[in-house]
Design an enzyme around this catalytic site. Structure first.
Site, PDB file in Angstrom:
ATOM      1  N   ARG A 175      -7.064 -41.997 -12.565  1.00 36.71           N
ATOM      2  CA  ARG A 175      -7.004 -40.570 -12.212  1.00 36.71           C
ATOM      3  C   ARG A 175      -8.398 -40.040 -11.911  1.00 36.71           C
ATOM      4  NH1 ARG A 175      -3.859 -37.408 -16.769  1.00 36.71           N
ATOM      5  NH2 ARG A 175      -3.273 -36.055 -15.041  1.00 36.71           N
TER       6      ARG A 175
ATOM      7  N   LYS B 273     -12.123 -33.915 -16.781  1.00 34.15           N
ATOM      8  CA  LYS B 273     -11.006 -34.618 -17.430  1.00 34.15           C
ATOM      9  C   LYS B 273     -11.521 -35.634 -18.441  1.00 34.15           C
ATOM     10  CE  LYS B 273      -7.527 -35.202 -14.846  1.00 34.15           C
ATOM     11  NZ  LYS B 273      -7.204 -35.557 -13.483  1.00 34.15           N
TER      12      LYS B 273
ATOM     13  N   MET C  89      -7.532 -34.423  -5.237  1.00 31.40           N
ATOM     14  CA  MET C  89      -7.968 -35.823  -5.174  1.00 31.40           C
ATOM     15  C   MET C  89      -6.859 -36.717  -5.710  1.00 31.40           C
ATOM     16  SD  MET C  89     -12.006 -35.586  -6.108  1.00 31.40           S
ATOM     17  CE  MET C  89     -11.688 -34.814  -7.685  1.00 31.40           C
TER      18      MET C  89
ATOM     19  N   SER D 175     -36.216  -0.307   0.503  1.00 33.05           N
ATOM     20  CA  SER D 175     -34.796  -0.657   0.414  1.00 33.05           C
ATOM     21  C   SER D 175     -34.567  -1.794   1.399  1.00 33.05           C
ATOM     22  CB  SER D 175     -33.900   0.531   0.754  1.00 33.05           C
ATOM     23  OG  SER D 175     -32.543   0.168   0.644  1.00 33.05           O
TER      24      SER D 175
ATOM     25  N   GLY E 153      -4.840 -31.272  -7.724  1.00 40.12           N
ATOM     26  CA  GLY E 153      -4.110 -31.902  -6.636  1.00 40.12           C
ATOM     27  C   GLY E 153      -4.931 -32.267  -5.421  1.00 40.12           C
TER      28      GLY E 153
ATOM     29  N   TYR F 264     -32.269  -1.415  -8.086  1.00 38.14           N
ATOM     30  CA  TYR F 264     -30.875  -1.021  -7.867  1.00 38.14           C
ATOM     31  C   TYR F 264     -30.289  -1.782  -6.691  1.00 38.14           C
ATOM     32  CZ  TYR F 264     -32.460   1.865  -3.912  1.00 38.14           C
ATOM     33  OH  TYR F 264     -32.994   2.300  -2.731  1.00 38.14           O
TER      34      TYR F 264
ATOM     35  N   ARG G 157      -8.009 -28.667 -20.466  1.00 35.15           N
ATOM     36  CA  ARG G 157      -9.124 -28.027 -19.771  1.00 35.15           C
ATOM     37  C   ARG G 157      -8.994 -26.535 -19.993  1.00 35.15           C
ATOM     38  NH1 ARG G 157      -6.634 -29.710 -13.931  1.00 35.15           N
ATOM     39  NH2 ARG G 157      -4.749 -28.454 -14.035  1.00 35.15           N
TER      40      ARG G 157
ATOM     41  N   CYS H 238     -29.662  -2.174   0.289  1.00 34.14           N
ATOM     42  CA  CYS H 238     -28.546  -1.350   0.766  1.00 34.14           C
ATOM     43  C   CYS H 238     -27.693  -2.080   1.801  1.00 34.14           C
ATOM     44  CB  CYS H 238     -29.048  -0.025   1.339  1.00 34.14           C
ATOM     45  SG  CYS H 238     -30.206  -0.212   2.708  1.00 34.14           S
TER      46      CYS H 238
ATOM     47  N   HIS I 165       2.039 -27.157  -8.222  1.00 36.42           N
ATOM     48  CA  HIS I 165       0.851 -27.162  -7.366  1.00 36.42           C
ATOM     49  C   HIS I 165       0.606 -25.778  -6.768  1.00 36.42           C
ATOM     50  CE1 HIS I 165      -1.157 -27.587  -3.416  1.00 36.42           C
ATOM     51  NE2 HIS I 165      -1.939 -28.419  -4.070  1.00 36.42           N
TER      52      HIS I 165
END
Length: 911
Positions: free
Chosen positions: A104, A35, A115, A795, A113, A883, A348, A863, A464
């Site tokens: 703020r 902010k 804080m 693997s 919302g 991979y 933002r 894997c 919110h």
């Protein structure tokens, strides 16, 4: 003896804890928070930002670590406050024309919302009259004062917010007021007295009248709110680090509650739900900012502002275009109009839905604002996974009971619950729930996380509920005004009188805003249909989304280094995986081929008393296994197929010991024949292990049970020979599981090479079959250099490796104590979901390096389940694996993240 400073030696600059809005910029988010950095950036751009200053995150860290603010902070704040007062021509809280400020929060990452914020600081019994005289509006002044006491009482002094709400509702009922704007100045003056009485009763102290005391207490409260329960919960949910701290922004107040020529709103430069360009947002006349985001009063669409205040509307449109071009992204903007003067309070980069993210990324490429590499960074695998979720079948018969604002897309079905506690409780019991509220507030975060979706009767796309749901990827419908929500009686009533009680099933469509009673059937996502090659000519919106996904996936595939294979055990899964873009099979678990009717053959193998009996069973299994592999090679023709030899303990193929004991006991009691069950029970007892996952399994089975692995190797080799002789291109890779020492691997490898040579000689077909191993034990990882002497590939089996490194039994710990570990912050995320870089990851990295030091051409893959986890894919790219392998439906996610990892690495290298 005191030390004398040498005047010729430069002394370090004292740490600076406060920055004026004119001093920062958007790149200082670590220091000024999101902010504060963006307020500074807008100030630099010459946009109308109320003057103010930012207290840094470093000051917050000192406060949180020591329990008190830095020694220099008070003086720095005083200096900046004096400069602000001089700029504004008024002093904080002075009696005749008071300067008022907001305090703020502002963390690096948006935490909507979560804080604390306090508005109208500086008002007191003395200054409220001065504000009324200066504004020429008694009602405005007393409304502002009651807001201060209400917010300050709740967030700074810890008073239960419901006490203020109840007093407010009682005041409205007494005066017959439908909304807060219907209360007169005298009503609000009495409400101020009532609120001050609540503060005194609940805290034992009067509401503070000194404006500087108000400001200092509010600053500390914002610091404290960083470690509030809802903030910590949100950070865990969004994987935001806990050590960042929050900045605090002190900003001169501008007022949207000065009458019909004033107001407040939230705007988006594009629709955060769909990504479409247009005029999106909410506006509320004669209101302050919290009225919009709290959803307590229903707003009008932003487009209506053009008819209410054309000049401010036009100015806002110009600013929105400026900001989007400057940030090169969707911007979320908070603004206030004070008697026709537009003020920018925040901007933002806006949160957006998954579909919007893909659309916006490609739109910005087409507009020349970003390139394809940047577009790839604007989306992620979690968003792609959301787009693959099913949606409601619009052709199905469904009873619609209402419609609200489509705030966050998806198809959610569950039982109606009306408070967060119940949502969490039922969810933990395995129930799917829809959280229904008039409007949500930060205290509802637990329930929002637990629920399948959120439905509110108030609020809009910027409330919110909407903002938090979009950030979490939760389905959300807001502002369904025709639905009357009664949280006390735990019910919802529709416009036609239908009552939905708690526990009734409802369905909500976050893409259309429709609400249904009962369960609505779902159909596949168009994105899944696209990946499977059967995308139909559906709605234009769906085609547009698929087009955006296609473009970004094509670029990801062009730039990625990691190949993506599938974990697939049969031809059907293999074919689906190939349609999803798999470049082979990284894990075929042969134990899945021994289930169903074949389980009896395994039982016979275990019960075999002689070599002849065992050989007979293996001969019966051989053609069955061979056909399995023929089908796999056909489905994956031309691509590698890694087949893991039998891995789990043999007892898993036998009946449960308790069930079998009961069966034998009953048979004996009835004098019935039970020789086979008795033999089975003896075998179960013989094979029973206290910890079977660390017992007779994997390579140990192949070394202890003669012929088992050789049968499987022969089946693979014969299937490959058959496929190759039929002009196919089988690429078999045999993987030996649970190896802990190179000697185990050498013994199995020698046997396997003999069998492959025999098959080549018998069939006349030359076979190239790679032989490798899984690295899934810490010892294997630590001796990887030796093991690589006998392995052509590794693997990494990160599921077992995580279990053995942590000493966790996955089947037990996730249900027993992982929830507590996550809540206490020991884990940010389960190590079975995202790889533990410091522990398990270190072993993977070291094993990869040691293996390639021995055998430079060693092929490396993974894997375990981590192969489809977005964050883990980036790690595997970093350590140089070739991979990743994952379940078929996660293949697109792995492809996308492999591309993002490559693009990020290239970007880092170029810098």
């Amino acid at each position: 003896m005191s030390e004398t400073k040498d005047p010729h030696v430069s002394q370090p600059e004292p740490q600076k804890f406060v920055y004026d809005f004119t001093e920062g910029n958007k790149d200082l988010k670590d220091l000024l928070g999101g902010k504060g950095a963006n307020l500074a950036e807008m100030t630099n751009l010459g946009l109308p930002v109320p003057p103010g200053f930012t207290i840094t995150t470093e000051a917050c860290k000192v406060y949180l670590d020591s329990g008190t603010e830095p020694a220099a902070l008070r003086d720095e704040v005083s200096s900046h406050l004096l400069a602000l007062e001089e700029k504004m021509g008024k002093k904080l809280g002075q009696s005749d024309d008071p300067l008022l400020v907001s305090v703020r929060s502002g963390a690096k990452f948006s935490m909507p919302g979560m804080m604390d914020t306090v508005l109208n600081i500086g008002l007191s019994d003395e200054s409220v009259s001065g504000l009324a005289a200066q504004a020429g509006d008694d009602r405005f002044a007393w409304d502002s004062y009651r807001r201060l006491i209400q917010m300050f009482g709740k967030t700074v002094l810890g008073v239960d917010g419901d006490l203020f709400e109840e007093a407010f509702e009682e005041a409205k009922q007494t005066k017959g007021a439908a909304t807060d704007v219907d209360l007169k100045a005298t009503d609000l003056q009495q409400l101020v007295e009532d609120f001050k009485g609540i503060v005194l009763k609940e805290t034992g102290r009067e509401f503070p009248q000194d404006p500087r005391e108000q400001m200092d207490l509010a600053i500390n409260a914002v610091f404290d709110s960083w470690n509030g329960e809802r903030a910590k919960l949100y950070r865990r949910q969004e994987r935001i680090p806990h050590d960042l701290g929050t900045a605090v922004n002190v900003c001169s107040m501008v007022f949207g509650n000065l009458g019909p020529d004033s107001g407040t709103g939230v705007a988006f430069t594009r629709d955060p739900a769909s990504g479409h360009q247009g005029v999106y947002g909410d506006y509320l006349q004669n209101a302050q900012g919290e009225d919009v985001v709290a959803g307590i009063r229903n707003t009008v669409p932003l487009a209506d502002l053009e008819g209410i205040d054309k000049a401010s509307y036009d100015h806002l449109m110009q600013i929105m275009e400026t900001l989007e071009t400057h940030y090169k992204d969707l911007c979320d903007i908070e603004f206030t109009i004070e008697r026709g003067q537009l003020w920018m309070l925040q901007t933002r980069v806006g949160k957006r839905t998954a579909g919007a993210a893909f659309r916006i990324a490609t739109q910005l490429v087409d507009q020349g604002l970003i390139d394809e590499a940047e577009a790839l960074q604007r989306v992620n695998g979690a968003q792609l996974a959301q787009l693959m979720f099913p949606r409601f079948d619009e052709s199905a018969a469904a009873e619609k009971i209402g419609r609200g604002i489509a705030a966050s897309p998806g198809a959610a079905v569950g039982k109606a619950v009306f408070d967060s506690y119940t949502a969490v409780k039922w969810s933990r019991s395995g129930e799917k729930v829809i959280l229904i509220r008039r409007e949500t507030n930060p205290d509802d975060l637990n329930g929002m996380i637990a629920a399948e979706g959120i439905l509110t009767s108030r609020g809009g796309k910027t409330s919110h509920a909407a903002v938090v749901a979009r950030g979490m990827g939760k389905t959300c419908v807001c502002g369904a005004e025709e639905l009357e929500v009664d949280t006390k009686r735990r019910r919802m009533t529709t416009a036609d009188g239908t009552v939905v009680e708690e526990g009734d099933v409802v369905s909500i469509d976050g893409s259309s805003g429709k609400v249904y009673i009962g369960e609505v059937p779902v159909v596949p996502s168009p994105v899944v249909e696209y990946f499977e090659g059967r995308m139909h000519a559906g709605a234009e919106d769906a085609d547009e989304l698929v087009g955006a996904v296609h473009r970004i996936m094509a670029y990801a595939d062009r730039v990625r280094r990691l190949r993506v294979r599938a974990n697939a055990d049969n031809a059907e899964d293999a074919a689906r995986a190939r349609r999803f873009g798999a470049q082979g099979i990284g894990l075929c678990r042969t134990e899945h081929m021994f289930l169903g009717e074949r389980r009896e053959l395994v039982e016979k193998l275990i019960l075999a008393d002689t070599d002849e009996e065992r050989d007979d069973v293996l001969k019966t299994l051989l053609p069955l296994q061979k056909q399995d592999f023929v089908e796999l090679f056909e489905a994956m023709d031309g691509l590698p197929v890694t087949i893991r030899l039998l891995d789990p303990p043999l007892h898993e193929f036998l009946p449960d010991i308790t069930d079998l004991s009961v069966r034998v006991a009953l048979a004996e009691a009835r004098h019935e024949r039970h020789e086979n069950d008795l033999r089975l029970l003896q075998a179960v007892h013989k094979l029973h292990e206290q910890n079977p996952m660390l017992g007779l399994r994997g390579v140990r089975l192949g070394l202890v049970i003669p012929g088992l692995f050789t049968m499987q190797v022969r089946a693979i080799a014969e299937a490959a020979a058959q496929r190759k002789s039929g002009q196919g291109d089988p690429r078999a890779e045999i993987m030996i599981p649970l190896v802990g020492t190179v000697q185990e691997l050498e013994l199995v490898r020698d046997e396997a090479e003999e069998v492959i040579a025999e098959v080549q000689k018998a069939t006349g077909v030359e076979l190239k079959v790679a032989l490798g191993t899984m690295i899934e034990l810490p010892r294997a990882a630590l001796t990887a250099g030796q093991i690589a002497e006998a392995a052509e590939f590794f693997s990494f089996g990160t599921n077992d490796l995580t279990q053995t490194v942590w000493g966790f039994s996955r089947d037990d710990v996730e249900a027993s104590f992982f929830t507590a570990y996550l809540e206490k912050g020991i884990f940010g995320v389960s190590p079975f979901e995202t790889i533990d870089r410091e522990g398990v990851g270190s072993l993977v990295r070291n094993a990869a390096e040691a293996g390639r030091a021995t055998r430079p051409d060693l092929k490396l893959g993974v894997c375990g389940e981590h192969g489809g986890d977005p964050e883990s894919v980036h790690f595997f790219h970093e350590v140089g694996l070739d991979y990743v392998s994952c379940s078929p439906f996660r293949i697109p996610v792995a492809r996308l993240e492999a591309g993002r990892a490559a693009a990020q690495s290239k970007g880092s290298d170029s810098r």
